[in-house]
Design an enzyme around this catalytic site. Structure first.
Site, PDB file in Angstrom:
ATOM      1  N   GLU A  51       0.693   3.471   9.929  1.00 48.45           N
ATOM      2  CA  GLU A  51      -0.758   3.439   9.709  1.00 48.45           C
ATOM      3  C   GLU A  51      -1.495   4.427  10.620  1.00 48.45           C
ATOM      4  O   GLU A  51      -2.499   4.102  11.232  1.00 48.45           O
ATOM      5  CB  GLU A  51      -1.299   2.006   9.812  1.00 48.45           C
ATOM      6  CG  GLU A  51      -0.791   1.153   8.655  1.00 48.45           C
ATOM      7  CD  GLU A  51      -1.533  -0.159   8.452  1.00 48.45           C
ATOM      8  OE1 GLU A  51      -2.721  -0.238   8.794  1.00 48.45           O
ATOM      9  OE2 GLU A  51      -0.917  -1.099   7.929  1.00 48.45           O
ATOM     10  N   THR A 101      -0.074   7.767  13.140  1.00 51.00           N
ATOM     11  CA  THR A 101       0.626   7.889  14.429  1.00 51.00           C
ATOM     12  C   THR A 101      -0.400   7.973  15.570  1.00 51.00           C
ATOM     13  O   THR A 101      -1.587   8.226  15.334  1.00 51.00           O
ATOM     14  CB  THR A 101       1.476   9.175  14.473  1.00 51.00           C
ATOM     15  OG1 THR A 101       0.579  10.284  14.321  1.00 51.00           O
ATOM     16  CG2 THR A 101       2.527   9.209  13.369  1.00 51.00           C
ATOM     17  N   PHE A 113       0.869  -1.180   0.000  1.00 49.31           N
ATOM     18  CA  PHE A 113       0.000   0.000   0.000  1.00 49.31           C
ATOM     19  C   PHE A 113       0.905   1.229   0.000  1.00 49.31           C
ATOM     20  O   PHE A 113       1.658   1.434   0.950  1.00 49.31           O
ATOM     21  CB  PHE A 113      -0.872  -0.054   1.258  1.00 49.31           C
ATOM     22  CG  PHE A 113      -1.932   1.000   1.330  1.00 49.31           C
ATOM     23  CD1 PHE A 113      -3.077   0.902   0.555  1.00 49.31           C
ATOM     24  CD2 PHE A 113      -1.795   2.080   2.191  1.00 49.31           C
ATOM     25  CE1 PHE A 113      -4.070   1.866   0.638  1.00 49.31           C
ATOM     26  CE2 PHE A 113      -2.790   3.042   2.277  1.00 49.31           C
ATOM     27  CZ  PHE A 113      -3.922   2.933   1.504  1.00 49.31           C
ATOM     28  N   GLY A 123      -7.440  -0.867   8.322  1.00 52.08           N
ATOM     29  CA  GLY A 123      -6.062  -1.293   8.589  1.00 52.08           C
ATOM     30  C   GLY A 123      -5.651  -1.065  10.026  1.00 52.08           C
ATOM     31  O   GLY A 123      -4.879  -1.848  10.604  1.00 52.08           O
ATOM     32  N   ILE A 161       7.668   1.786   2.384  1.00 47.85           N
ATOM     33  CA  ILE A 161       6.654   0.880   1.850  1.00 47.85           C
ATOM     34  C   ILE A 161       6.929  -0.561   2.301  1.00 47.85           C
ATOM     35  O   ILE A 161       7.886  -1.195   1.853  1.00 47.85           O
ATOM     36  CB  ILE A 161       6.581   0.979   0.310  1.00 47.85           C
ATOM     37  CG1 ILE A 161       6.331   2.431  -0.112  1.00 47.85           C
ATOM     38  CG2 ILE A 161       5.478   0.051  -0.217  1.00 47.85           C
ATOM     39  CD1 ILE A 161       5.120   3.107   0.526  1.00 47.85           C
ATOM     40  N   GLN A 181       6.392  -7.029  45.680  1.00 43.63           N
ATOM     41  CA  GLN A 181       5.253  -6.223  45.237  1.00 43.63           C
ATOM     42  C   GLN A 181       5.635  -5.280  44.082  1.00 43.63           C
ATOM     43  O   GLN A 181       4.805  -4.998  43.209  1.00 43.63           O
ATOM     44  CB  GLN A 181       4.714  -5.410  46.410  1.00 43.63           C
ATOM     45  CG  GLN A 181       3.321  -4.908  46.157  1.00 43.63           C
ATOM     46  CD  GLN A 181       2.793  -4.123  47.334  1.00 43.63           C
ATOM     47  OE1 GLN A 181       3.308  -3.066  47.667  1.00 43.63           O
ATOM     48  NE2 GLN A 181       1.784  -4.645  47.977  1.00 43.63           N
ATOM     49  N   PRO A 232       8.186  11.098   0.885  1.00 39.95           N
ATOM     50  CA  PRO A 232       9.247  11.733   1.679  1.00 39.95           C
ATOM     51  C   PRO A 232       8.725  12.955   2.452  1.00 39.95           C
ATOM     52  O   PRO A 232       9.158  13.214   3.567  1.00 39.95           O
ATOM     53  CB  PRO A 232      10.281  12.123   0.624  1.00 39.95           C
ATOM     54  CG  PRO A 232      10.091  11.122  -0.474  1.00 39.95           C
ATOM     55  CD  PRO A 232       8.621  10.808  -0.488  1.00 39.95           C
ATOM     56  N   LEU A 234       1.261   4.943   0.164  1.00 45.75           N
ATOM     57  CA  LEU A 234       0.662   6.234   0.500  1.00 45.75           C
ATOM     58  C   LEU A 234       1.729   7.254   0.916  1.00 45.75           C
ATOM     59  O   LEU A 234       1.826   8.331   0.345  1.00 45.75           O
ATOM     60  CB  LEU A 234      -0.382   6.053   1.615  1.00 45.75           C
ATOM     61  CG  LEU A 234      -1.005   7.321   2.195  1.00 45.75           C
ATOM     62  CD1 LEU A 234      -1.843   8.040   1.135  1.00 45.75           C
ATOM     63  CD2 LEU A 234      -1.913   6.990   3.392  1.00 45.75           C
TER      64      LEU A 234
END
Lengths: 389, 247
Positions: free
Chosen positions: A373, A375, A133, A252, A167, A289, A138, A135
């Site tokens: 995908e 942030t 995919f 996604g 990618i 603990q 830079p 998208l």
């Protein structure tokens, strides 16, 4: 009004027999096979060719695709369960699975035409071909509207020029879903999505990115120089690309959220096991603990992350809006993965800092789930916008 | 050729075992059930035989004696690749009871696989009893099995070595580890197809169990282990003589 504020709760937590079978199948494969060479592949940044083949024959590469297109026909809840189990052991493998399933196959199945499904979706669902995919650029990551890659309309084809970054599956994959700008004056409404065969002349790859984690998955930049893509390979109407990208990323996110969940639960399981066997000051670690409270906090976070992932999946399976739920799942699970893996390393002490004990790798991998995908910050934008509806 | 694989429904091997208050029954609360591991290997071998080039195996049927809640286990066997499942709707009271129920239809098969034991009660008995009831050949501790025409070539582990036998059909093979490499992971397609495969439910025939459970006991917890350094022989002798008093 915001779905968050209307607070319609769903309350059936029982998994079906099939969902349990899929969860066990993924667990068996991960614990039996992925575990064998996960450290070595991470160290050498080696692509998991034979695992992807095996997972393909088990049906994990197109598990939610309709069986008429050679998929597994499973629901999103099953997908979350499988992603968690694979990611407990190997997030590199699970990101390859996730990109193919929830971005590429999902996008093609939902918005592709019949011809595109026959030609591209079927081999992708069988895992014979792997999808990518494209998208990010830079200079366009979270700011996905400012696409600089051009797809000029030349009558019966598009002429593509530009560069895509980060990618996943760029090298191992052979079917690209490319997001590119056709009408810059229309801004995001001028963006298109094209199916591109990787072997089309004019496509070249940058070097393999030497990543901090997920090192066994292949990540490259992809350069397009005068690449001709037939018009028949455009998905949807002219200008549908941005909407396509946003819709597909909504789905996604459930995959990456479940990956983050698996990283967290995998690290927690290792921390619990270690705390039961290691002694310090004459007592087992879990009898201190300081350690047992850390484990309790991990357990609550993992449980919350799991519930958010499964709820988003359930909403999607039942045809209800799930964009905000998947954003919540992704943001919370990713942050949980970072926190829990870091604490798991802490509980292991020096052992946690060496590769043999796995948790340092899980920690390196967890970081990426807060970035790709969408942030964690982008997820908060999605959630907060919904509050203001 | 028709193959029958007997499928035990047993608690997951990582289950923490508990009993009811008067220690006469296993507390099944919250237990996850699986296919008995030996039966799962048997099913895997049956699948391999069916898939071999030139195979004469037409169908693989799986069967168990259990209530409706054991159907998940049978459906997993269907997802792995069995063609049909049969469930006798009764509690598996003891080995003789179970064998009696299975004997009604097991005679229709050329080859019957039984796991050498079940990972729950380790009874080690159903396979042998069933073969006797059917009056057919049976071989125990089978770790390899191949079909050659009307003969079955069977490998057995024996003390210090192995043995190869030729046996004629029909045969009941009681199999152990080695019969198949690893149990199969069901594929997505198999899981989907399991929905549409037949699962026949039979009513039990009248039969009486030959045994009754009096009580269960948990094993004694192991005493704490103490490690003695390799250069501490004196210390070891002192502990064995004066503390453990075994010397």
């Amino acid at each position: 009004m915001s779905n968050i504020l209307t607070n319609q709760i769903i309350m059936n937590f029982e998994l079906t027999e099939e969902q349990i079978m899929i969860q066990q199948a993924a667990r068996d494969y991960a614990q039996r096979e992925l575990i064998k060479d996960v450290i070595e592949r991470d160290t050498k940044a080696e692509y998991p060719t034979h695992h992807i083949q095996a997972l393909s024959s088990l049906g994990f590469m197109g598990m939610m695709v309709d069986p008429i297109y050679d998929g597994g026909g499973m629901d999103t809840v099953s997908y979350v369960l499988a992603m968690e189990e694979l990611s407990k052991v190997d997030a590199s493998v699970s990101v390859i699975v996730s990109v193919n399933n929830s971005l590429v196959c999902y996008g093609l199945q939902k918005y592709g035409n019949e011809e595109q499904k026959q030609k591209y979706l079927k081999p992708l669902a069988r895992g014979e071909k792997i999808g990518a995919f494209l998208l990010s650029e830079p200079e366009a990551g979270s700011d996905a509207t400012s696409q600089k890659t051009l797809a000029e309309d030349k009558g019966d084809y598009y002429l593509v020029n530009g560069t895509k970054n980060w990618i996943t599956n760029a090298h191992s994959g052979s079917v690209y879903l490319l997001i590119a700008q056709t009408h810059p004056e229309k801004k995001h409404k001028g963006i298109n999505v094209l199916i591109v065969d990787k072997d089309t002349p004019g496509i070249s790859l940058g070097p393999h990115e030497d990543k901090m984690g997920m090192r066994s998955s292949d990540t490259h930049s992809v350069m397009f120089t005068d690449v001709k893509v037939p018009k028949a390979n455009r998905i949807g109407e002219d200008g549908f690309g941005f909407k396509f990208a946003m819709q597909v990323l909504e789905a996604g996110r459930i995959g990456i959220a479940s990956q983050a969940l698996g990283l967290a639960s995998g690290a927690m399981e290792r921390a619990v096991a270690y705390a039961k066997e290691r002694k310090a000051f004459g007592k087992f670690l879990f009898e201190h603990q300081a350690i047992s409270f850390k484990l309790a906090e991990m357990a609550v976070k993992v449980e919350n992350a799991r519930n958010l992932c499964l709820k988003a999946a359930w909403l999607k399976d039942n045809g209800k809006p799930y964009g905000v739920a998947s954003a919540m799942a992704k943001q919370y699970a990713a942050d949980t993965a970072m926190e829990v893996t870091t604490e798991a390393v802490q509980i292991h002490g020096g052992y946690g800092y060496v590769k043999e004990y796995h948790v340092e790798r899980l920690m390196r991998e967890a970081k990426l789930t807060q970035i790709y995908e969408g942030t964690s910050e982008i997820q908060k934008i999605v959630i907060s916008r919904d509050l203001l509806k | 050729m028709k193959i029958l694989v007997l499928i035990g429904n047993v608690p997951d091997t990582t289950t923490k075992i508990k009993f009811n208050a008067d220690k006469t029954a296993f507390d099944a609360n919250g237990v996850q059930w699986i296919i008995n591991p030996w039966d799962e290997l048997a099913l895997t071998r049956a699948m391999e035989l069916k898939e071999a080039p030139g195979s004469t195996v037409e169908t693989i049927v799986v069967a168990n004696v259990g209530r409706a809640e054991t159907e998940g286990t049978l459906r997993k066997a269907l997802a792995i690749g069995a063609d049909k499942a049969i469930r006798v709707d009764a509690d598996p009271l003891d080995a003789a009871y179970v064998a009696t129920q299975l004997a009604r239809f097991a005679g229709e098969f050329d080859l019957v696989f039984a796991g050498i034991e079940a990972s729950d009660y380790n009874g080690n008995a159903v396979g042998g009893m069933l073969a006797e009831m059917l009056g057919i050949n049976s071989v125990s501790a089978v770790s390899g099995l191949n079909i050659e025409g009307s003969q079955v070539i069977v490998n057995r582990e024996i003390d210090g070595g192995s043995q190869t036998l030729g046996v004629s059909l029909p045969l009941l093979a009681i199999v152990q580890k080695g019969i198949a490499k690893e149990p199969r992971i069901p594929a997505m397609r198999g899981i989907m197809m399991a929905r549409t495969k037949p699962l026949e439910v039979l009513q039990p025939v009248d039969a009486q169990p030959l045994t009754a459970i009096r009580t269960f006991e948990m094993p004694q917890p192991k005493a704490a282990c103490r490690k003695i350094g390799e250069d501490q022989a004196k210390e070891l002798i002192y502990l064995l003589r004066d503390e453990a008093k075994v010397l």
